[in-house]
Design an enzyme around this catalytic site. Structure first.
Site, mmCIF file in Angstrom:
data_model
loop_
_atom_site.group_PDB
_atom_site.id
_atom_site.type_symbol
_atom_site.label_atom_id
_atom_site.label_comp_id
_atom_site.label_asym_id
_atom_site.label_seq_id
_atom_site.Cartn_x
_atom_site.Cartn_y
_atom_site.Cartn_z
ATOM 1 N N LYS A 87 0.858 -1.193 0.000
ATOM 2 C CA LYS A 87 0.000 0.000 0.000
ATOM 3 C C LYS A 87 0.894 1.243 0.000
ATOM 4 C CE LYS A 87 -4.292 1.412 2.302
ATOM 5 N NZ LYS A 87 -5.071 1.252 3.540
ATOM 6 N N ILE A 88 0.691 2.106 -0.985
ATOM 7 C CA ILE A 88 1.605 3.225 -1.238
ATOM 8 C C ILE A 88 0.798 4.521 -1.369
ATOM 9 C CG2 ILE A 88 3.271 4.139 -2.931
ATOM 10 C CD1 ILE A 88 3.933 1.214 -3.622
#
Ligand code: G3P
Length: 218
Positions: A87-88
């Protein structure tokens, strides 16, 4: 539409998994902190435990905000378990990192998305999921569901493969509205998912069926 649970609480994850309709889990640093999970090793262990409870994708968020840091951290997270999705955040280096990971075949979730333009960038970078935060938009008098509808329409128009993962869901009606506008995935707290079960006519109808049965059968 896939159902993810938005929590790092193991009991709630197990309860949602037991219901039989769970497709994955999303977490973020705030949700991990809420459960008191601290320290790199404990955090990694917690992600592995979650992956052992559920069958689907488990989003684990990077803390770095620079490209090199995100690549290093993301690769370490992905190595924990095949179900991990990196998750970025939707920032410049984040887009570069998503592009890197998509070319390497890693799953990514682009988080903190609040506009169609941001969703377009995430799709072009090859994100597996894009996470528009509908509750936080509603909080500032902007229609979060309308954003989901716009992104779904735009992705369909161009045939992007990025899945629209509606996040920051606060209640059951958000889930229903996301289904109406074609979100691919919702991630929601357990109480919002369980709220889908409820209807007073179901309760009163069942009460009457059982009463009628017991009148004759004891
Ligand atoms: O998945 C993102 C979500 O956890 C944010 O929710 O309620 O903090 O806006 P909220």
């Amino acid at each position: 539409m896939k159902f993810f649970i938005d929590t790092a609480n193991l009991e709630q994850i197990k309860e949602a998994q037991d219901l039989g309709v769970l497709d994955g889990v999303t977490t973020n640093p705030s949700l991990m902190a809420k459960e008191g999970i601290k320290g790199e090793e404990n955090i990694k262990k917690h992600y592995q435990t979650i992956c052992e409870i559920v069958e689907g994708d488990v989003s684990a968020e990077v803390i770095s905000t620079d490209y090199e840091g995100m690549i290093k951290e993301g690769e370490e997270l992905a190595a924990l378990h095949p179900q991990i999705t990196i998750k970025i955040p939707m920032i410049k280096d984040g887009i570069k990192a998503i592009k890197y990971f998509s070319e390497k075949g890693y799953k990514t979730n682009c988080t903190l998305v609040f506009s169609v333009g941001q969703a377009l960038l995430a799709a072009k970078a090859g994100a597996t999921y894009v996470s528009p935060f509908i509750g936080r938009l509603d909080d500032i008098s902007t229609d979060g569901i309308e954003l989901i509808a716009q992104i779904v329409e735009m992705y369909n128009y161009y045939g992007y493969g990025t899945q629209v993962l509606a996040a920051s869901i606060r209640h059951t009606q958000h889930i229903v509205k996301c289904a109406e506008v074609g979100a691919d995935v919702i991630t929601a707290p357990l109480n919002a998912i369980m709220g889908l079960l409820k209807h007073p006519l179901t309760d009163s109808g069942l009460e009457k069926f059982l009463a009628d049965y017991h009148k004759l059968n004891g």
